[in-house]
Enzyme design. Sequence first.
Site, PDB file in Angstrom:
ATOM      1  N   ASP A   1       0.851  -1.182   0.000  1.00 22.04           N
ATOM      2  CA  ASP A   1       0.000   0.000   0.000  1.00 22.04           C
ATOM      3  C   ASP A   1       0.890   1.236   0.000  1.00 22.04           C
ATOM      4  OD1 ASP A   1      -2.985   0.843   0.350  1.00 22.04           O
ATOM      5  OD2 ASP A   1      -1.832   2.214   1.589  1.00 22.04           O
ATOM      6  N   SER A   2       0.469   2.252  -0.748  1.00 16.12           N
ATOM      7  CA  SER A   2       1.227   3.498  -0.822  1.00 16.12           C
ATOM      8  C   SER A   2       0.386   4.650  -0.276  1.00 16.12           C
ATOM      9  CB  SER A   2       1.628   3.803  -2.267  1.00 16.12           C
ATOM     10  OG  SER A   2       2.470   2.788  -2.782  1.00 16.12           O
TER      11      SER A   2
END
Length: 209
Positions: free
Chosen positions: A81-82
Amino acid sequence: MTAASAPAARLRGPFVLASSSPRRRDLLAQIGLVPDVIAPSGIDETPRPRELPAALARRLARAKAEAVAAAHPGALVLAADSVVAAGRRVLPKAETEAEARACLALLSGRRHRVHAGICAVAPDGRRAERLVTTVVAFRRLSEAEIAGYLATGEWHGKAGGYAIQGRAALFVRFLAGSYSAVVGLPLAETAALLAGLGYPVPWVATNGC
Protein backbone atom coordinates in the site's frame (compact mmCIF):
# COMPACT_ATOMS: atom_id res chain seq x y z
CA MET A 1 10.51 -6.68 9.58
CA THR A 2 8.85 -9.51 11.46
CA ALA A 3 9.31 -13.18 10.71
CA ALA A 4 9.93 -16.42 12.54
CA SER A 5 13.56 -16.92 13.52
CA ALA A 6 13.69 -20.49 12.20
CA PRO A 7 15.31 -20.90 8.75
CA ALA A 8 12.80 -20.81 5.93
CA ALA A 9 12.40 -23.76 3.60
CA ARG A 10 12.33 -23.07 -0.12
CA LEU A 11 8.74 -22.13 -0.82
CA ARG A 12 6.47 -24.05 -3.17
CA GLY A 13 2.96 -23.27 -4.25
CA PRO A 14 1.42 -20.27 -6.00
CA PHE A 15 2.61 -16.70 -5.69
CA VAL A 16 -0.38 -14.41 -5.14
CA LEU A 17 -0.28 -10.63 -5.57
CA ALA A 18 -2.93 -9.00 -3.40
CA SER A 19 -3.36 -6.05 -5.74
CA SER A 20 -4.99 -5.25 -9.08
CA SER A 21 -2.44 -2.50 -9.78
CA PRO A 22 -0.85 -2.95 -13.22
CA ARG A 23 2.08 -0.85 -11.99
CA ARG A 24 2.90 -3.41 -9.29
CA ARG A 25 2.66 -6.28 -11.78
CA ASP A 26 4.98 -4.46 -14.16
CA LEU A 27 7.47 -3.70 -11.40
CA LEU A 28 7.55 -7.35 -10.30
CA ALA A 29 8.07 -8.42 -13.91
CA GLN A 30 11.00 -6.00 -14.07
CA ILE A 31 12.85 -8.17 -11.51
CA GLY A 32 11.74 -11.45 -13.02
CA LEU A 33 8.73 -12.21 -10.81
CA VAL A 34 5.32 -13.06 -12.26
CA PRO A 35 2.42 -13.74 -9.87
CA ASP A 36 0.43 -16.90 -10.47
CA VAL A 37 -2.72 -15.23 -9.16
CA ILE A 38 -3.93 -11.63 -8.93
CA ALA A 39 -6.32 -11.28 -5.98
CA PRO A 40 -7.23 -7.77 -4.77
CA SER A 41 -8.23 -7.75 -1.11
CA GLY A 42 -11.13 -5.33 -1.34
CA ILE A 43 -10.55 -4.09 2.22
CA ASP A 44 -11.69 -0.70 3.47
CA GLU A 45 -8.75 1.70 3.12
CA THR A 46 -10.26 4.54 5.15
CA PRO A 47 -7.75 6.02 7.62
CA ARG A 48 -8.63 5.73 11.28
CA PRO A 49 -9.08 8.89 13.35
CA ARG A 50 -5.69 10.55 13.98
CA GLU A 51 -3.89 7.68 12.21
CA LEU A 52 -0.49 8.83 10.93
CA PRO A 53 0.42 8.23 7.27
CA ALA A 54 3.23 5.73 7.91
CA ALA A 55 1.08 3.72 10.32
CA LEU A 56 -1.72 3.68 7.75
CA ALA A 57 0.57 2.28 5.03
CA ARG A 58 1.80 -0.47 7.37
CA ARG A 59 -1.68 -1.39 8.55
CA LEU A 60 -3.22 -1.55 5.09
CA ALA A 61 -0.41 -3.67 3.63
CA ARG A 62 -0.74 -6.12 6.53
CA ALA A 63 -4.54 -6.21 6.35
CA LYS A 64 -4.49 -6.84 2.59
CA ALA A 65 -1.94 -9.65 2.93
CA GLU A 66 -3.79 -11.36 5.75
CA ALA A 67 -7.19 -11.10 4.05
CA VAL A 68 -5.92 -12.61 0.80
CA ALA A 69 -3.82 -15.26 2.59
CA ALA A 70 -6.93 -16.47 4.40
CA ALA A 71 -8.60 -17.02 1.02
CA HIS A 72 -5.54 -18.69 -0.57
CA PRO A 73 -4.13 -21.28 1.87
CA GLY A 74 -0.83 -22.77 0.77
CA ALA A 75 0.17 -19.69 -1.21
CA LEU A 76 2.77 -16.99 -0.74
CA VAL A 77 0.88 -13.69 -0.65
CA LEU A 78 2.41 -10.27 -1.29
CA ALA A 79 0.53 -7.06 -0.54
CA ALA A 80 1.47 -3.40 -0.66
CA ASP A 81 0.00 0.00 0.00
CA SER A 82 1.23 3.50 -0.82
CA VAL A 83 0.32 6.59 1.17
CA VAL A 84 1.26 10.11 0.04
CA ALA A 85 1.60 12.49 2.95
CA ALA A 86 2.02 16.24 3.27
CA GLY A 87 3.17 16.53 6.85
CA ARG A 88 0.71 14.53 8.95
CA ARG A 89 -1.99 14.82 6.29
CA VAL A 90 -2.90 11.77 4.17
CA LEU A 91 -3.61 12.74 0.58
CA PRO A 92 -6.41 10.85 -1.20
CA LYS A 93 -6.27 8.56 -4.19
CA ALA A 94 -7.78 11.19 -6.44
CA GLU A 95 -11.10 10.22 -8.01
CA THR A 96 -12.14 13.66 -9.29
CA GLU A 97 -10.34 16.54 -10.97
CA ALA A 98 -11.12 18.70 -7.96
CA GLU A 99 -9.33 16.23 -5.66
CA ALA A 100 -6.34 15.97 -7.98
CA ARG A 101 -6.14 19.77 -8.37
CA ALA A 102 -6.19 20.23 -4.58
CA CYS A 103 -3.40 17.65 -4.18
CA LEU A 104 -1.19 19.24 -6.82
CA ALA A 105 -1.75 22.72 -5.42
CA LEU A 106 -0.76 21.46 -1.98
CA LEU A 107 2.35 19.66 -3.26
CA SER A 108 3.49 22.55 -5.47
CA GLY A 109 6.83 23.96 -4.36
CA ARG A 110 7.22 21.71 -1.32
CA ARG A 111 8.46 18.34 -0.15
CA HIS A 112 6.21 15.43 0.68
CA ARG A 113 6.66 11.81 1.71
CA VAL A 114 5.51 8.61 0.07
CA HIS A 115 5.16 5.76 2.56
CA ALA A 116 5.15 2.30 0.97
CA GLY A 117 4.09 -0.58 3.17
CA ILE A 118 4.79 -4.13 2.00
CA CYS A 119 3.77 -7.37 3.66
CA ALA A 120 4.17 -11.02 2.68
CA VAL A 121 2.56 -14.06 4.24
CA ALA A 122 4.20 -17.45 3.66
CA PRO A 123 2.23 -20.70 3.19
CA ASP A 124 3.07 -21.71 6.77
CA GLY A 125 1.74 -18.43 8.17
CA ARG A 126 5.05 -16.65 8.73
CA ARG A 127 4.77 -12.95 7.99
CA ALA A 128 7.37 -10.37 6.96
CA GLU A 129 6.82 -6.67 6.44
CA ARG A 130 8.64 -3.43 5.70
CA LEU A 131 7.92 0.27 5.48
CA VAL A 132 9.86 2.29 2.92
CA THR A 133 9.64 6.09 3.03
CA THR A 134 10.72 8.27 0.12
CA VAL A 135 10.98 12.06 0.11
CA VAL A 136 9.82 13.81 -3.06
CA ALA A 137 10.01 17.54 -3.78
CA PHE A 138 7.94 19.26 -6.46
CA ARG A 139 9.00 22.50 -8.06
CA ARG A 140 6.46 25.32 -7.96
CA LEU A 141 3.67 24.59 -10.44
CA SER A 142 1.76 27.19 -12.42
CA GLU A 143 -1.99 27.03 -12.86
CA ALA A 144 -1.42 26.23 -16.54
CA GLU A 145 0.83 23.30 -15.67
CA ILE A 146 -1.70 21.90 -13.21
CA ALA A 147 -4.51 22.29 -15.74
CA GLY A 148 -2.41 20.64 -18.44
CA TYR A 149 -1.61 17.69 -16.20
CA LEU A 150 -5.24 17.26 -15.18
CA ALA A 151 -6.16 17.07 -18.87
CA THR A 152 -3.97 13.95 -19.28
CA GLY A 153 -6.11 11.92 -16.86
CA GLU A 154 -2.98 10.29 -15.41
CA TRP A 155 -3.97 11.41 -11.95
CA HIS A 156 -7.10 9.26 -11.71
CA GLY A 157 -6.91 6.78 -8.84
CA LYS A 158 -3.36 7.85 -7.95
CA ALA A 159 -2.37 8.65 -4.38
CA GLY A 160 -1.59 12.35 -4.18
CA GLY A 161 -3.13 12.94 -7.60
CA TYR A 162 -0.03 12.19 -9.69
CA ALA A 163 1.91 9.38 -11.37
CA ILE A 164 5.67 9.90 -11.14
CA GLN A 165 6.28 7.40 -13.95
CA GLY A 166 4.24 9.58 -16.30
CA ARG A 167 4.23 13.27 -17.14
CA ALA A 168 4.38 14.26 -13.48
CA ALA A 169 8.08 13.37 -13.67
CA LEU A 170 8.45 16.92 -14.99
CA PHE A 171 7.35 18.26 -11.61
CA VAL A 172 9.99 16.45 -9.52
CA ARG A 173 13.10 18.45 -8.63
CA PHE A 174 14.37 16.13 -5.87
CA LEU A 175 13.86 12.55 -4.72
CA ALA A 176 15.53 10.73 -1.81
CA GLY A 177 14.74 7.08 -1.35
CA SER A 178 13.13 4.48 -3.61
CA TYR A 179 11.83 5.64 -6.99
CA SER A 180 10.04 2.32 -7.54
CA ALA A 181 8.26 2.77 -4.20
CA VAL A 182 6.74 6.01 -5.49
CA VAL A 183 5.63 4.17 -8.63
CA GLY A 184 3.98 1.46 -6.54
CA LEU A 185 6.41 -1.08 -5.04
CA PRO A 186 9.90 -0.74 -3.50
CA LEU A 187 11.73 -3.40 -5.50
CA ALA A 188 14.93 -3.89 -3.50
CA GLU A 189 13.03 -4.24 -0.23
CA THR A 190 10.36 -6.47 -1.76
CA ALA A 191 12.97 -8.81 -3.23
CA ALA A 192 14.79 -9.05 0.10
CA LEU A 193 11.53 -9.64 1.98
CA LEU A 194 10.44 -12.49 -0.33
CA ALA A 195 13.89 -14.07 -0.33
CA GLY A 196 13.95 -13.92 3.46
CA LEU A 197 10.82 -16.05 3.52
CA GLY A 198 12.41 -18.57 1.17
CA TYR A 199 10.88 -17.53 -2.15
CA PRO A 200 13.31 -17.78 -5.09
CA VAL A 201 14.11 -14.30 -6.40
CA PRO A 202 16.55 -13.97 -9.32
CA TRP A 203 20.04 -12.88 -8.15
CA VAL A 204 18.96 -12.64 -4.50
CA ALA A 205 20.19 -15.12 -1.89
CA THR A 206 17.25 -17.08 -0.49
CA ASN A 207 17.07 -17.89 3.21
CA GLY A 208 17.20 -21.60 3.90
CA CYS A 209 18.39 -22.63 0.42
